[in-house]
Design a protein around this motif. Structure first.
Motif, PDB file in Angstrom:
ATOM      1  N   GLY A  63       0.817  -1.214   0.000  1.00 54.91           N
ATOM      2  CA  GLY A  63       0.000   0.000   0.000  1.00 54.91           C
ATOM      3  C   GLY A  63       0.851   1.264   0.000  1.00 54.91           C
ATOM      4  O   GLY A  63       1.972   1.274   0.522  1.00 54.91           O
ATOM      5  N   LEU A  64       0.305   2.333  -0.548  1.00 55.75           N
ATOM      6  CA  LEU A  64       1.032   3.600  -0.676  1.00 55.75           C
ATOM      7  C   LEU A  64       0.765   4.553   0.483  1.00 55.75           C
ATOM      8  O   LEU A  64       1.308   5.665   0.501  1.00 55.75           O
ATOM      9  CB  LEU A  64       0.677   4.267  -2.007  1.00 55.75           C
ATOM     10  CG  LEU A  64       1.045   3.460  -3.258  1.00 55.75           C
ATOM     11  CD1 LEU A  64       0.592   4.194  -4.520  1.00 55.75           C
ATOM     12  CD2 LEU A  64       2.545   3.188  -3.307  1.00 55.75           C
ATOM     13  N   SER A  65      -0.081   4.174   1.425  1.00 56.76           N
ATOM     14  CA  SER A  65      -0.330   4.955   2.644  1.00 56.76           C
ATOM     15  C   SER A  65      -0.711   6.400   2.338  1.00 56.76           C
ATOM     16  O   SER A  65      -0.273   7.333   3.013  1.00 56.76           O
ATOM     17  CB  SER A  65       0.908   4.931   3.551  1.00 56.76           C
ATOM     18  OG  SER A  65       1.407   3.634   3.727  1.00 56.76           O
ATOM     19  N   GLN A  66      -1.547   6.600   1.336  1.00 57.67           N
ATOM     20  CA  GLN A  66      -1.871   7.971   0.912  1.00 57.67           C
ATOM     21  C   GLN A  66      -2.656   8.729   1.964  1.00 57.67           C
ATOM     22  O   GLN A  66      -2.438   9.923   2.177  1.00 57.67           O
ATOM     23  CB  GLN A  66      -2.626   7.921  -0.418  1.00 57.67           C
ATOM     24  CG  GLN A  66      -1.734   7.468  -1.567  1.00 57.67           C
ATOM     25  CD  GLN A  66      -2.485   7.309  -2.871  1.00 57.67           C
ATOM     26  OE1 GLN A  66      -3.672   7.019  -2.889  1.00 57.67           O
ATOM     27  NE2 GLN A  66      -1.793   7.498  -3.972  1.00 57.67           N
ATOM     28  N   ARG A  67      -3.566   8.069   2.662  1.00 55.16           N
ATOM     29  CA  ARG A  67      -4.350   8.734   3.710  1.00 55.16           C
ATOM     30  C   ARG A  67      -3.475   9.050   4.925  1.00 55.16           C
ATOM     31  O   ARG A  67      -3.670  10.053   5.594  1.00 55.16           O
ATOM     32  CB  ARG A  67      -5.529   7.853   4.144  1.00 55.16           C
ATOM     33  CG  ARG A  67      -6.630   7.722   3.113  1.00 55.16           C
ATOM     34  CD  ARG A  67      -7.661   6.708   3.553  1.00 55.16           C
ATOM     35  NE  ARG A  67      -8.341   7.125   4.779  1.00 55.16           N
ATOM     36  CZ  ARG A  67      -9.032   6.300   5.559  1.00 55.16           C
ATOM     37  NH1 ARG A  67      -9.103   5.002   5.252  1.00 55.16           N
ATOM     38  NH2 ARG A  67      -9.637   6.754   6.643  1.00 55.16           N
ATOM     39  N   LEU A  68      -2.505   8.189   5.190  1.00 54.56           N
ATOM     40  CA  LEU A  68      -1.641   8.382   6.348  1.00 54.56           C
ATOM     41  C   LEU A  68      -0.634   9.496   6.122  1.00 54.56           C
ATOM     42  O   LEU A  68      -0.276  10.226   7.048  1.00 54.56           O
ATOM     43  CB  LEU A  68      -0.919   7.071   6.677  1.00 54.56           C
ATOM     44  CG  LEU A  68      -0.034   7.060   7.915  1.00 54.56           C
ATOM     45  CD1 LEU A  68      -0.853   7.364   9.163  1.00 54.56           C
ATOM     46  CD2 LEU A  68       0.676   5.716   8.047  1.00 54.56           C
TER      47      LEU A  68
END
Length: 230
Positions: free
Chosen positions: A18-23
């Motif tokens: 995952g690219l952890s965009q929300r984080l």
């Protein structure tokens, strides 16, 4: 210690591309007790004595690659599979993991599938999943906000009648997993197929601590406040 007499001949797929965009930062490299989260989870599944551990990582993230490669020297059963299109969703990562199962030298009967951000996952829960006898043994929990009313992403999520989520980590018969592989696309993972199974083929191991995953800066701050992450 795990009772390995209860576990079957299994492999592990860890979905960590995952690219952890929300984080807003690399989730795989969050720190727990001084170590990168992806390494913590890899060491955790090593305790189940699997035949193979396949960890799906994103392309062009050298720090993640380095963290796993260093551990794979210590535990040769760990194999990295790079997802060149991590933005396409979890299902593609799972597809790549299933594909890699074909390279396992020893045939496996069951596959443990998990992510890396359920930070309160422990050996006992994995042992309970592996001890299950049904074709699918899933984890049962609620959304984070429903679990702890002191932490609210959205007041609407706090619902005393909230349904239990049946999700990762889960253990699934290898044959069933390969049967579903070709239909895995985008964000459509296993849930749609699991829901279609007869109830007699599914069991759930409830663990409310699995509700605490890390997707947003607020959830990260809360986990750090609790001492679950550094």
């Amino acid at each position: 210690m795990l009772d390995h007499s209860l576990t079957s001949n299994h492999a592990v797929i860890i979905l960590a591309s995952g690219l952890s965009q929300r984080l807003g930062q690399v989730k795989q490299l969050l720190s727990k007790e001084g170590e990168a989260l992806i390494r913590v989870m890899l060491k955790l599944v090593v305790t189940t004595q699997p035949q193979d551990i396949i960890v799906i990582i994103p392309d062009h993230h050298q720090a993640i690659t380095d963290a796993v490669a260093d551990l794979a020297i210590q535990y040769p059963i760990i194999r990295m599979v790079v997802n060149p299109q991590p933005e396409t969703g979890m299902a593609h990562s799972l597809y790549l993991g299933i594909e890699a199962l074909g390279d396992v030298n020893v045939p496996v009967e069951r596959v443990l599938i998990m992510g890396i951000d359920q930070i309160r996952l422990d050996e006992l829960h994995l042992a309970a999943l592996l001890a299950g006898k049904q074709p699918v043994v899933a984890s049962g929990y609620h959304s984070w906000a429903h679990t702890d009313k002191r932490y609210l992403d959205d007041d609407a999520l706090v619902n005393s009648s909230a349904k239990t989520i049946a999700g990762l980590p889960l253990v699934i018969d290898e044959g069933l997993l390969k049967q579903w592989q070709s239909a895995l696309t985008g964000d459509k993972g296993l849930r749609q197929f699991i829901r279609a199974l007869p109830a007699s083929q599914i069991s759930t191991v409830t663990n409310i601590q699995l509700s605490y995953d890390i997707d947003t800066p607020e959830q990260l701050a809360y986990a750090q406040q609790k001492g679950w992450l550094d």
